[in-house]
Motif scaffolding. Structure first.
Motif, PDB file in Angstrom:
ATOM      1  N   TRP A  67       0.850  -1.213  -0.109  1.00  0.00           N
ATOM      2  CA  TRP A  67       0.130  -0.139  -0.090  1.00  0.00           C
ATOM      3  C   TRP A  67       0.805   1.445  -0.141  1.00  0.00           C
ATOM      4  N   VAL A  68       2.021   1.182   0.595  1.00  0.00           N
ATOM      5  CA  VAL A  68       3.085   2.251   0.579  1.00  0.00           C
ATOM      6  C   VAL A  68       3.809   2.568  -0.588  1.00  0.00           C
ATOM      7  N   GLU A  69       3.839   1.258  -1.385  1.00  0.00           N
ATOM      8  CA  GLU A  69       4.805   1.329  -2.526  1.00  0.00           C
ATOM      9  C   GLU A  69       4.228   1.631  -3.932  1.00  0.00           C
ATOM     10  N   GLY A  72      -1.889   4.046  -5.713  1.00  0.00           N
ATOM     11  CA  GLY A  72      -3.356   3.509  -5.904  1.00  0.00           C
ATOM     12  C   GLY A  72      -4.153   3.650  -4.431  1.00  0.00           C
ATOM     13  N   THR A  73      -3.306   3.374  -3.421  1.00  0.00           N
ATOM     14  CA  THR A  73      -4.032   3.257  -2.230  1.00  0.00           C
ATOM     15  C   THR A  73      -4.057   4.450  -1.594  1.00  0.00           C
ATOM     16  N   MET A  74      -5.356   4.945  -1.377  1.00  0.00           N
ATOM     17  CA  MET A  74      -5.785   6.432  -0.862  1.00  0.00           C
ATOM     18  C   MET A  74      -6.004   6.330   0.776  1.00  0.00           C
ATOM     19  N   LEU A  75      -5.645   7.422   1.355  1.00  0.00           N
ATOM     20  CA  LEU A  75      -6.315   7.827   2.647  1.00  0.00           C
ATOM     21  C   LEU A  75      -7.262   8.919   2.323  1.00  0.00           C
ATOM     22  N   LEU A  97      -1.114   7.091   0.055  1.00  0.00           N
ATOM     23  CA  LEU A  97      -0.388   6.716   1.146  1.00  0.00           C
ATOM     24  C   LEU A  97       1.173   6.845   0.805  1.00  0.00           C
ATOM     25  N   LYS A  98       1.317   6.485  -0.609  1.00  0.00           N
ATOM     26  CA  LYS A  98       2.792   6.602  -1.113  1.00  0.00           C
ATOM     27  C   LYS A  98       3.223   8.033  -0.966  1.00  0.00           C
ATOM     28  N   GLU A  99       2.130   8.689  -1.525  1.00  0.00           N
ATOM     29  CA  GLU A  99       2.798  10.539  -1.313  1.00  0.00           C
ATOM     30  C   GLU A  99       3.151  10.859   0.154  1.00  0.00           C
TER      31      GLU A  99
END
Length: 161
Positions: A67-69, A72-75, A97-99
């Motif tokens: 999810w961190v890499e 696409g995974t949003m908070l 999450l990456k940002e």
């Protein structure tokens, strides 16, 4: 499976859009990660700040390293005004999450940030301030992960104050 702890503290919001005309605004936030409704957590309702609520409420998440890499995974943090006849939507903040990780990693893995509150695809009124800290990467067995998730769901553990 590799994962990290994400400690998220919703500090405050300011200059939010007024959604009540006759009564005080009582604002709370719902937090989602990766669109997963089972990971939803909520802050307590701020009964005094009205358009400038303050929570200083901490939530902990165990998130997969993947999810961190990837972007696409949003908070997603959605703000609502508590009402007896149904809560009223104020606006929301979306961040990858990456940002967040890429921003915090060079400065020790934690940061305090402020983002504008959006209403759909347009900028709404106000800003949301939150802090976060990514823990170190750890490997856990899938069985241990399943047991910890089941325990979490059974006990209904949420955030801490």
């Amino acid at each position: 499976m590799e994962c990290r702890n994400l400690e998220l503290t919703l500090n405050s919001a300011n200059d939010l859009r007024e959604v009540r005309r006759f009564f005080k605004m009582k604002v709370y936030a719902k937090v989602y990660i990766g669109g997963n409704k089972t990971m939803e957590k909520r802050t307590p309702v701020d009964k005094h700040g009205q358009t400038n609520p303050a929570w200083n409420y901490t939530m902990n998440y165990a998130i997969g390293e993947s999810w961190v890499e990837h972007h696409g995974t949003m908070l997603v943090i959605k703000l609502y005004c508590k009402r007896k006849l149904g809560d009223r939507y104020i606006g929301e903040v979306h961040r990858s999450l990456k940002e967040l990780y890429d921003y915090a990693y060079p400065i020790g893995g934690s940061a305090v940030v402020r983002f504008p509150v959006q209403l759909g695809s347009i900028a709404s009124q106000g800003q949301l301030c939150f802090s976060y800290r990514f823990g170190d990467k750890v490997s856990i067995e899938k069985l241990t992960l399943a047991e910890s998730i089941a325990s979490f769901l059974l006990t209904g553990s949420g955030g801490t104050t």
